[in-house]
Design an enzyme around this catalytic site. Structure first.
Site, PDB file in Angstrom:
ATOM      1  N   GLY A 178       0.079  -6.379   1.926  1.00 22.28           N
ATOM      2  CA  GLY A 178      -0.915  -6.847   0.993  1.00 22.28           C
ATOM      3  C   GLY A 178      -0.810  -7.687  -0.098  1.00 22.28           C
ATOM      4  O   GLY A 178      -2.407  -8.022  -0.434  1.00 22.28           O
ATOM      5  N   ASP A 188       1.363   0.737  -8.122  1.00 24.63           N
ATOM      6  CA  ASP A 188       0.558   1.441  -8.602  1.00 24.63           C
ATOM      7  C   ASP A 188       2.264   2.764  -9.860  1.00 24.63           C
ATOM      8  O   ASP A 188       1.436   2.571 -10.784  1.00 24.63           O
ATOM      9  CB  ASP A 188       0.857   3.055  -7.341  1.00 24.63           C
ATOM     10  CG  ASP A 188       0.552   3.627  -7.030  1.00 24.63           C
ATOM     11  OD1 ASP A 188      -0.563   4.835  -7.992  1.00 24.63           O
ATOM     12  OD2 ASP A 188       0.199   4.468  -6.129  1.00 24.63           O
TER      13      ASP A 188
HETATM   14  P1  IMP Z   1       4.365   2.083  -6.695  1.00 22.58           P
HETATM   15  O1  IMP Z   1       5.450   1.960  -5.692  1.00 22.58           O
HETATM   16  O2  IMP Z   1       3.885   3.418  -6.101  1.00 22.58           O
HETATM   17  O3  IMP Z   1       3.744   1.275  -7.765  1.00 22.58           O
HETATM   18  O4  IMP Z   1       3.260   2.258  -4.825  1.00 22.58           O
HETATM   19  C1  IMP Z   1       2.997   0.315  -4.598  1.00 22.58           C
HETATM   20  C2  IMP Z   1       2.668  -0.123  -3.397  1.00 22.58           C
HETATM   21  O5  IMP Z   1       1.238   1.329  -2.851  1.00 22.58           O
HETATM   22  C3  IMP Z   1       1.378  -1.371  -3.106  1.00 22.58           C
HETATM   23  O6  IMP Z   1       2.161  -2.380  -2.780  1.00 22.58           O
HETATM   24  C4  IMP Z   1       0.943  -0.706  -2.049  1.00 22.58           C
HETATM   25  O7  IMP Z   1       1.091  -1.107  -0.541  1.00 22.58           O
HETATM   26  C5  IMP Z   1       0.567   1.052  -1.788  1.00 22.58           C
HETATM   27  N1  IMP Z   1      -0.781   1.195  -2.872  1.00 22.58           N
HETATM   28  C6  IMP Z   1      -0.650   1.655  -3.744  1.00 22.58           C
HETATM   29  N2  IMP Z   1      -2.114   2.189  -4.480  1.00 22.58           N
HETATM   30  C7  IMP Z   1      -2.483   2.082  -3.717  1.00 22.58           C
HETATM   31  C8  IMP Z   1      -4.222   1.704  -3.262  1.00 22.58           C
HETATM   32  O8  IMP Z   1      -4.674   2.017  -4.181  1.00 22.58           O
HETATM   33  N3  IMP Z   1      -4.399   1.139  -2.096  1.00 22.58           N
HETATM   34  C9  IMP Z   1      -3.607   0.678  -1.456  1.00 22.58           C
HETATM   35  N4  IMP Z   1      -2.697   1.084  -1.487  1.00 22.58           N
HETATM   36  C10 IMP Z   1      -1.656   1.472  -2.331  1.00 22.58           C
END
Ligand code: IMP
Length: 246
Positions: A113, A170
């Site tokens: 991403g 996130d």
């Molecule tokens: P976390 O571990 O919940 O912080 O998630 C982070 C990862 O989830 C990011 O590196 C993204 O790959 C994916 N992610 C979280 N939210 C989104 C979104 O709104 N769009 C696309 N990918 C997301």
């Protein structure tokens, strides 16, 4: 006989007059004739005739579209335009350059991403940098947000000043695991830079040093971010239509 021609827009930055035209061939033919005549009589006047489709393509390219739902039907609306993204990335690059003056940080991007953001960001960092990438996948179903390293670093970061660059934070679970993993390699310092921060969804305390934009609790795509591997190529950040999400 005198003829009048009043283009719809004048774009002062480009010194360009723009006339929008419909697809009706008799109208287009008449406008084409006038534009040709204008170019003959006043070659110094810069004028372009744009069809509806050309206009939509331009708007999309510069992040103000797509207004035409046929172009990207899965998008609900644009959250951050291309212009705003570029402006903020320049600011972030300047900030990092000033914070790391006389240093040579290692920027570690988490694939996939981050590819758009990191590619733009490094071009606005004026201190020397080393680039490296990691690729990770979340272990599904364990609930703890543990990650599996699919591609490790190529560089030795021991004693180096490292900036971990993310597309979006996130819940913060992924970031927490990656930070633990990187600290174990004994960098001199480790900071986090993310383009987007969905902090309302945070489940774990994690310190983020550079944030491009706070985003609401919506699923966003574009500028590198995907939904099932699609939409990474959109030049803006957009909210996906809710009905497409599981
Ligand atoms: P976390 O571990 O919940 O912080 O998630 C982070 C990862 O989830 C990011 O590196 C993204 O790959 C994916 N992610 C979280 N939210 C989104 C979104 O709104 N769009 C696309 N990918 C997301």
């Amino acid at each position: 006989m005198a003829e009048a021609f009043t283009p719809d827009f004048y774009l002062s930055e480009f010194n360009l007059y723009v006339e929008l035209t419909t697809l009706k061939s008799n109208l287009t033919a008449e406008k084409n004739r006038k534009v040709r005549l204008l170019r003959q009589l006043y070659p110094e006047v810069n004028v372009k005739l744009l069809k509806k489709r050309d206009l939509f393509r331009l708007l999309t390219k510069y992040g103000y579209g797509p207004l035409d739902p046929e172009e990207v039907p899965d998008i609900d609306h644009i959250l951050i335009s291309t212009g705003k993204l570029q402006q903020r990335v320049v600011e972030m690059g300047k900030q990092i350059s000033s914070d790391y003056a006389n240093q040579e940080p290692v920027l570690v991007g988490v694939l996939r991403g981050v590819f758009c953001f990191l590619a733009d960001l490094v071009r606005h960092i004026s201190v020397p940098v080393t680039l490296d990438f990691m690729s990770i996948s979340s272990y599904e179903g364990d609930g703890g947000g543990a990650v599996k390293i699919l591609k490790d670093l190529d560089e030795n970061i021991k004693g180096r000043d490292v900036i971990l660059v993310e597309d979006i934070v996130d819940t913060g679970m992924t970031l927490n695991h990656v930070l633990d993993y990187l600290w174990a390699k004994k960098p001199a310092s480790l900071r986090v830079c993310t383009l987007l921060d969905k902090s309302v969804r945070r489940l774990t305390t994690v310190n983020v040093d550079y944030v491009g934009f706070e985003v609401p609790d919506e699923f966003v795509v574009g500028y590198g971010l995907d939904f099932r591997q699609r939409y990474r190529n959109l030049p803006f950040i957009a909210v996906l239509k809710h009905e497409l999400l599981p």
